[in-house]
Design an enzyme around this catalytic site. Structure first.
Site, short mmCIF file in Angstrom:
data_model
loop_
_atom_site.label_atom_id
_atom_site.label_comp_id
_atom_site.label_asym_id
_atom_site.label_seq_id
_atom_site.Cartn_x
_atom_site.Cartn_y
_atom_site.Cartn_z
N SER A 189 0.80 -1.24 0.00
CA SER A 189 0.00 0.00 0.00
C SER A 189 0.83 1.28 0.00
O SER A 189 0.26 2.37 -0.15
CB SER A 189 -0.95 0.01 1.20
N LYS A 244 0.33 3.74 -2.81
CA LYS A 244 -0.67 4.81 -2.82
C LYS A 244 -0.05 6.20 -2.83
O LYS A 244 -0.68 7.17 -3.26
CB LYS A 244 -1.60 4.67 -1.61
N SER A 290 -5.85 3.71 4.35
CA SER A 290 -5.32 2.89 3.27
C SER A 290 -6.42 2.15 2.52
O SER A 290 -6.28 0.96 2.20
CB SER A 290 -4.28 1.89 3.81
N LYS A 315 3.11 6.76 5.08
CA LYS A 315 2.25 5.68 4.62
C LYS A 315 2.83 4.31 4.94
O LYS A 315 4.01 4.06 4.78
CB LYS A 315 2.05 5.78 3.10
#
Length: 442
Positions: free
Chosen positions: A75, A78, A139, A266
């Protein structure tokens, strides 16, 4: 040997640039020490497959372990998608209050609780802002896929844009299959029929750092969202979801550390990737970015990636100090340049912007030197061609530090600082130029 390599990496110096406004400073650079813990460690001993710590402005590498090894990023993908979303918002192609209608393939991903945590209903519309917040804070895979399709027109067209943007940012050896970081099989109809089901986005820790540096440079407002610990998605509606940030290093969360002011960025987790984290901290006016790839992930509550991030961040703030030069100051190696057809044979030069450099605690500022690199349009016979106005920028001073082995992102050992002349460079009269020509013949 592994520990020895870590120690060797830990004692390598690096230089970083932080440009600022033009101002007059003292001749002697300002040296500032920084500490993140009461106990100083000169090594990291990172328990992860790969990791890197860099200055958030210039990408100066302060620590690295397998930084160029391409690995699944899950993720953390992203952040590249968000870069393109913010680019579209700034260009006016998307508006924060604009509503995006969810397609059936995206709803299928969003409503699968094994794949996503913010349910999105097919045919229902959600604002760009709400989907953006869900993507960064919680997320949400369906949310970022919806944003990507809105930006490019389709999931595959968005992947094409992701690849192009990655190339522009200098990311190398990237593999990109979707906007969210799931495997090709997991995204179902959003994926590719000619790609293996287990395929997922991959790139290196250095590439992830390049992405984070670029994101914070161009769209620093992203931190206003990544620092949010809790938020409701569509509160008061059928789709209401309480979102809690997966970045446990944020203030007040379980892995926070009072001496490290973490406000992004993140996380990423998958079976192939393990536990990943791109973090950023801002201490004493100095922001760094760290990337951890494939830390332990024994359970959903395993804090390993954050523990390894804390090691890197504390190492940097404990073992390096910053040296600040100001615009108008000269630096060894770039105090003057040779001129062509000018009254004076040399012209004095100085930095055209402030520069903040990181050096190891046991080093001194005098180890920093520079080499002028003139603009081709202003040179003749490798010299500065007259006339040139006072304070005109003539090129860059390429700064380096003796003993530096890590350098900067992009495999360069120098950092470029704008260089200007501190005096007007007037053209010599025709008789002087003719005399010099005659002398040169003999």
């Amino acid at each position: 040997m592994k520990r020895l390599r870590q120690v060797m990496v830990g004692v390598v110096a690096a230089v970083t640039l932080l440009t600022g406004g033009l101002s007059t400073g003292a001749v002697t650079p300002t040296v500032t020490a920084h500490a993140a813990t009461s106990t100083t460690s000169s090594t990291v001993n990172l328990k992860a497959k790969a990791g890197i710590a860099v200055d958030a402005t210039t990408g100066q590498i302060l620590y690295e372990k397998n930084g160029d090894q391409s690995l699944p990023v899950a993720s953390m993908s992203k952040l590249l998608s968000i870069y393109l979303v913010l680019q579209a918002v700034h260009a006016g192609k998307l508006k924060w209050n604009q509503k995006i209608t969810i397609s059936k393939p995206i709803a299928k991903v969003a409503e699968n609780t094994d794949l996503s945590n913010v349910p999105l209903r097919a045919g229902h519309s959600y604002t760009v802002k709400a989907l953006y917040q869900a993507s960064l804070i919680y997320s949400a895979n369906g949310a970022i896929e919806a944003l990507g399709s809105a930006v490019a027109g389709s999931p595959h067209a968005f992947v094409t844009q992701m690849k192009a943007q990655a190339k522009k940012l200098g990311m190398t050896n990237v593999k990109i299959y979707n906007a969210c970081g799931l495997t090709n099989k997991q995204v179902g109809d959003l994926g590719y029929s000619n790609v293996a089901g287990k395929a997922e986005n991959e790139w290196s820790a250095a590439d992830q750092a390049k992405l984070a540096v670029a994101l914070l440079d161009k769209y620093p407002e992203v931190l206003q969202t990544t620092k949010i610990t809790k938020m409701w998605f569509e509160k008061g509606t059928k789709d209401a979801t309480k979102m809690e940030n997966w970045n446990w290093m944020l203030k007040g969360l379980t892995a926070s550390y009072t001496k490290l002011h973490v406000d992004g960025l993140k996380t990423g987790t998958s079976d192939a990737a393990g536990a990943n984290f791109t973090g950023t901290a801002h201490n004493n006016g100095n922001r760094i970015i760290t990337v951890v790839l494939h830390a332990a992930h024994k359970s959903e509550t395993d804090p390993s990636r954050f523990q390894q991030t804390q090691k890197m961040m504390s190492y940097v703030y404990n073992n390096f100090k910053t040296v600040t030069y100001h615009a108008g100051q000269s630096i060894t190696g770039a105090k003057s340049v040779t001129t062509h057809d000018a009254k004076a044979k040399t012209a004095k030069t100085a930095l055209a912007s402030d520069v903040k450099l990181w050096i190891r605690n046991d080093q001194v500022a005098s180890n920093i030197t520079a080499k002028p690199q003139l603009k081709a349009s202003l040179t003749k016979d490798n010299a500065l061609e007259a006339p040139v106005a006072k304070n005109q920028q003539i090129g860059t001073a390429n700064l380096s530090l003796k003993g530096d082995q890590l350098g900067f992102l992009g495999n360069t050992k120098t950092v470029k600082v704008p260089l200007k002349v501190t005096q007007s460079v007037e053209k010599a009269n025709v008789f002087v130029r003719m005399w010099r020509w005659v002398v040169a013949l003999f």
